[in-house]
Motif scaffolding. Structure first.
Motif, PDB file in Angstrom:
ATOM      1  N   ALA A  24       0.832  -1.204   0.000  1.00  0.00           N
ATOM      2  CA  ALA A  24       0.000   0.000   0.000  1.00  0.00           C
ATOM      3  C   ALA A  24       0.868   1.256   0.000  1.00  0.00           C
ATOM      4  O   ALA A  24       0.601   2.219  -0.730  1.00  0.00           O
ATOM      5  CB  ALA A  24      -0.926  -0.003   1.216  1.00  0.00           C
ATOM      6  N   TRP A  25       1.932   1.257   0.817  1.00  0.00           N
ATOM      7  CA  TRP A  25       2.803   2.434   0.860  1.00  0.00           C
ATOM      8  C   TRP A  25       3.534   2.632  -0.464  1.00  0.00           C
ATOM      9  O   TRP A  25       3.675   3.749  -0.953  1.00  0.00           O
ATOM     10  CB  TRP A  25       3.807   2.325   2.004  1.00  0.00           C
ATOM     11  CG  TRP A  25       4.929   3.324   1.868  1.00  0.00           C
ATOM     12  CD1 TRP A  25       6.256   3.067   1.763  1.00  0.00           C
ATOM     13  CD2 TRP A  25       4.800   4.759   1.820  1.00  0.00           C
ATOM     14  NE1 TRP A  25       6.963   4.229   1.641  1.00  0.00           N
ATOM     15  CE2 TRP A  25       6.097   5.289   1.671  1.00  0.00           C
ATOM     16  CE3 TRP A  25       3.717   5.630   1.874  1.00  0.00           C
ATOM     17  CZ2 TRP A  25       6.340   6.662   1.586  1.00  0.00           C
ATOM     18  CZ3 TRP A  25       3.963   7.003   1.779  1.00  0.00           C
ATOM     19  CH2 TRP A  25       5.255   7.501   1.638  1.00  0.00           C
ATOM     20  N   GLN A  26       4.017   1.538  -1.063  1.00  0.00           N
ATOM     21  CA  GLN A  26       4.790   1.681  -2.295  1.00  0.00           C
ATOM     22  C   GLN A  26       3.915   2.201  -3.432  1.00  0.00           C
ATOM     23  O   GLN A  26       4.353   3.034  -4.234  1.00  0.00           O
ATOM     24  CB  GLN A  26       5.405   0.330  -2.685  1.00  0.00           C
ATOM     25  CG  GLN A  26       6.679   0.455  -3.508  1.00  0.00           C
ATOM     26  CD  GLN A  26       7.804   1.112  -2.723  1.00  0.00           C
ATOM     27  OE1 GLN A  26       7.933   0.908  -1.512  1.00  0.00           O
ATOM     28  NE2 GLN A  26       8.608   1.921  -3.383  1.00  0.00           N
ATOM     29  N   LEU A  27       2.670   1.742  -3.509  1.00  0.00           N
ATOM     30  CA  LEU A  27       1.747   2.265  -4.524  1.00  0.00           C
ATOM     31  C   LEU A  27       1.400   3.727  -4.241  1.00  0.00           C
ATOM     32  O   LEU A  27       1.287   4.542  -5.172  1.00  0.00           O
ATOM     33  CB  LEU A  27       0.479   1.408  -4.552  1.00  0.00           C
ATOM     34  CG  LEU A  27       0.636   0.004  -5.144  1.00  0.00           C
ATOM     35  CD1 LEU A  27      -0.637  -0.808  -4.921  1.00  0.00           C
ATOM     36  CD2 LEU A  27       0.959   0.067  -6.638  1.00  0.00           C
ATOM     37  N   THR A  28       1.259   4.061  -2.960  1.00  0.00           N
ATOM     38  CA  THR A  28       0.988   5.455  -2.604  1.00  0.00           C
ATOM     39  C   THR A  28       2.183   6.343  -2.943  1.00  0.00           C
ATOM     40  O   THR A  28       2.027   7.435  -3.506  1.00  0.00           O
ATOM     41  CB  THR A  28       0.676   5.570  -1.101  1.00  0.00           C
ATOM     42  OG1 THR A  28      -0.459   4.752  -0.794  1.00  0.00           O
ATOM     43  CG2 THR A  28       0.385   7.007  -0.706  1.00  0.00           C
ATOM     44  N   ALA A  29       3.380   5.875  -2.611  1.00  0.00           N
ATOM     45  CA  ALA A  29       4.592   6.636  -2.918  1.00  0.00           C
ATOM     46  C   ALA A  29       4.742   6.839  -4.421  1.00  0.00           C
ATOM     47  O   ALA A  29       5.098   7.928  -4.893  1.00  0.00           O
ATOM     48  CB  ALA A  29       5.822   5.922  -2.348  1.00  0.00           C
ATOM     49  N   ALA A  30       4.465   5.783  -5.185  1.00  0.00           N
ATOM     50  CA  ALA A  30       4.553   5.893  -6.636  1.00  0.00           C
ATOM     51  C   ALA A  30       3.576   6.929  -7.171  1.00  0.00           C
ATOM     52  O   ALA A  30       3.904   7.720  -8.067  1.00  0.00           O
ATOM     53  CB  ALA A  30       4.279   4.527  -7.276  1.00  0.00           C
ATOM     54  N   THR A  31       2.377   6.931  -6.613  1.00  0.00           N
ATOM     55  CA  THR A  31       1.370   7.900  -7.056  1.00  0.00           C
ATOM     56  C   THR A  31       1.773   9.322  -6.681  1.00  0.00           C
ATOM     57  O   THR A  31       1.553  10.266  -7.444  1.00  0.00           O
ATOM     58  CB  THR A  31       0.006   7.550  -6.459  1.00  0.00           C
ATOM     59  OG1 THR A  31      -0.339   6.202  -6.832  1.00  0.00           O
ATOM     60  CG2 THR A  31      -1.069   8.491  -6.968  1.00  0.00           C
ATOM     61  N   LEU A  32       2.383   9.501  -5.507  1.00  0.00           N
ATOM     62  CA  LEU A  32       2.868  10.815  -5.107  1.00  0.00           C
ATOM     63  C   LEU A  32       3.937  11.317  -6.066  1.00  0.00           C
ATOM     64  O   LEU A  32       3.957  12.490  -6.443  1.00  0.00           O
ATOM     65  CB  LEU A  32       3.415  10.762  -3.675  1.00  0.00           C
ATOM     66  CG  LEU A  32       2.389  10.652  -2.553  1.00  0.00           C
ATOM     67  CD1 LEU A  32       3.079  10.376  -1.218  1.00  0.00           C
ATOM     68  CD2 LEU A  32       1.549  11.919  -2.464  1.00  0.00           C
ATOM     69  N   VAL A  33       4.836  10.432  -6.471  1.00  0.00           N
ATOM     70  CA  VAL A  33       5.858  10.820  -7.448  1.00  0.00           C
ATOM     71  C   VAL A  33       5.197  11.156  -8.785  1.00  0.00           C
ATOM     72  O   VAL A  33       5.591  12.115  -9.464  1.00  0.00           O
ATOM     73  CB  VAL A  33       6.906   9.699  -7.625  1.00  0.00           C
ATOM     74  CG1 VAL A  33       7.964  10.129  -8.649  1.00  0.00           C
ATOM     75  CG2 VAL A  33       7.571   9.377  -6.299  1.00  0.00           C
ATOM     76  N   GLY A  34       4.172  10.373  -9.148  1.00  0.00           N
ATOM     77  CA  GLY A  34       3.458  10.661 -10.382  1.00  0.00           C
ATOM     78  C   GLY A  34       2.796  12.027 -10.353  1.00  0.00           C
ATOM     79  O   GLY A  34       2.781  12.753 -11.356  1.00  0.00           O
ATOM     80  N   LEU A  35       2.255  12.405  -9.200  1.00  0.00           N
ATOM     81  CA  LEU A  35       1.623  13.722  -9.076  1.00  0.00           C
ATOM     82  C   LEU A  35       2.636  14.856  -9.188  1.00  0.00           C
ATOM     83  O   LEU A  35       2.276  15.973  -9.549  1.00  0.00           O
ATOM     84  CB  LEU A  35       0.883  13.822  -7.743  1.00  0.00           C
ATOM     85  CG  LEU A  35      -0.398  12.986  -7.630  1.00  0.00           C
ATOM     86  CD1 LEU A  35      -0.928  13.002  -6.200  1.00  0.00           C
ATOM     87  CD2 LEU A  35      -1.462  13.496  -8.593  1.00  0.00           C
TER      88      LEU A  35
END
Length: 493
Positions: A24-35
């Motif tokens: 969950a954290w890694q997908l969230t972190a990836a999305t934050l980088v995407g933003l």
């Protein structure tokens, strides 16, 4: 004690190796980088440039984001994180198959051994599926490409950019990523690049400067006057960039662990310190603070801490913030104006200073300030440490310097070759007539569709407005009879 149901194995969707928290954290972190890229840098680019280049600048970032994703899953991910082909390059292959993506994530060449052949650190195998790791690392590749674009805004031929993106990703980015992160020679030598000071920022800054040289400068008018068209909107993009950096550095350990926590805190400390130092220097030297300057200071702080975020103590993050707010400020505001070489290259947004200089500074400071106990948490070479902590720290600083020279050299050579090959088929720079017009010539679109914006009222085109309270005013000026002068709309009271 029985394992809570939420953490029990439930095949096939929840295999025994899956850690739901890490995933969950890694997908969230990836999305934050995407933003940070979409929409962060898209907004920054669209608003920090002259109005006539807003659409073109935003589109270059948008296109790069999409193209990088396709290339990443088709061939580039495994060139950067797959099996070794050369000491600095992995074997390219698709990352699309179900069997590959749903298995446990793994960086196959990351197993590190002592010189006597015994195991020092095992293979990196995060507790989530390969699909998560592929997506996370894609975001890093995409933002690198978009950062590079900042050097060539407002003049690069969009067709040349469309060809350049996949070629540079394949022949430049993957080399740095494999060498430093994917189990290449610099990884096993013990070079420290926690989250991309070299792989992302030094690479994009050097490649951007080289690209700016080969593409050529903006139009003379644009170089002389290039005001941002929307400073407040630029701040919105900057906010997304800053907050997104928590995923950038917080996701680098590949787990929701204590290294991730210290990295997020250090990231924000360094960014805040750098912004304040840059602003104080602006006030001291120019007599007033600059919003654009504050954003540049924020950026250099975020870049500088990136290679060290989870590996230095928080007091060291303040030291790095002080230096990242002052050294790039000096190179951009003082040295750039005195350097004949830098004056000859039109780096539109100063990516060389905000990313190459700040990234190099961060990498070298990591070689001085990396704390031994923090290094043992995640680095393959367990005795790594900065020079200030004695032992082999002096050698670590030398390793950081050699790695920087490799990244700089590779990007100069690869970027030059790629652009010269493209130039054979496509002009790198827009024609002068397009440069004078901007977005309308390049895309047939404009950022702000305001009636009468540069357009003369024509009854046959806009209808008969004789009875309206609105009439167009075209006043003769010293520069012409009004046809080429400023036009506006007045209200008859």
């Amino acid at each position: 004690m029985a394992t809570p149901g939420a953490y029990q194995e439930h095949l096939p969707a929840v295999p025994a190796w899956l850690n739901k928290g890490d995933n969950a954290w890694q997908l969230t972190a990836a999305t934050l980088v995407g933003l940070q890229s979409m929409p962060g840098l898209v907004i920054i680019y669209a608003s920090i440039v002259k109005k006539k280049w807003a659409v073109n600048s935003a589109f270059m970032a948008l296109y790069a984001f999409a193209m990088v994703l396709l290339c990443w899953v088709l061939v580039c991910y495994r060139m950067a994180f797959g099996d070794k082909l050369l000491p600095f390059w992995g074997k390219g292959a698709p990352a699309l198959g179900q069997k590959y993506l749903l298995g446990q994530a793994k960086v196959p060449e990351s197993t590190h051994y002592y010189k006597n052949g015994t195991l020092e650190t095992p293979t990196i195998e995060p507790f989530y599926p390969m699909a998560t790791l592929v997506y996370f690392q894609f975001q890093f590749a995409a933002i690198t490409m978009i950062l590079l674009a900042g050097s060539v805004l407002a003049r690069m031929n969009i067709r040349a950019w469309m060809a350049f993106v996949p070629l540079w990703l394949i022949f430049s980015y993957t080399v740095g990523a494999f060498s430093l992160w994917g189990g290449g020679f610099l990884f096993h030598w013990g070079v420290i690049d926690y989250s991309g000071g070299y792989v992302i920022h030094l690479s994009s800054g050097i490649a951007g400067l080289v690209a700016a040289y080969w593409v050529g400068p903006r139009s003379k008018l644009d170089r002389e006057r290039f005001p941002p068209n929307n400073v407040l909107l630029m701040l919105c993009g900057a906010g997304l960039l800053w907050m997104g950096w928590s995923g950038f550095n917080g996701g680098a350990p590949y787990a929701a662990n204590i290294a991730s926590s210290i990295a997020v805190l250090n990231t924000n400390i360094c960014a805040a310190t750098s912004l304040l130092v840059w602003t104080c220097l602006d006030v001291f030297y120019f007599g007033k603070p600059s919003v654009v300057g504050a954003v540049q200071g924020m950026m250099t702080g975020l870049v500088c801490i990136t290679p060290a975020a989870g590996l230095v103590q928080s007091w060291a993050a303040i030291v790095m913030g002080i230096l990242s707010g002052s050294v790039p400020w000096y190179t951009m505001m003082i040295l750039h104006k005195k350097s004949i070489l830098l004056q000859q290259v039109d780096d539109t947004l100063g990516v060389f200073h905000t990313h190459a200089v700040a990234g190099l500074l961060g990498g070298l400071l990591t070689g001085l300030l990396a704390e031994p106990d923090l290094c043992r948490l995640i680095l393959p070479v367990t005795e790594s440490r900065g020079a200030f902590y004695g032992g082999k720290g002096g050698v670590q600083f030398l390793k950081q310097l050699v790695a920087a020279l490799f990244v700089i050299g590779w990007n100069i050579i690869s970027t030059t070759i790629i652009l010269l090959v493209i130039k054979v088929f496509i002009p790198l720079r827009m024609p002068d007539e397009q440069l004078n017009i901007g977005d309308d010539a390049a895309h047939g679109e404009e950022a702000y569709a305001l009636w009468g914006d540069g357009e003369r009222y024509d009854p046959s085109k806009h209808g008969n407005w004789n009875g309206s309270v609105f009439t167009e005013q075209s006043t003769p000026t010293a520069y012409g009879n009004g046809l080429a002068a400023a036009r506006g709309v007045t209200i008859n009271l």
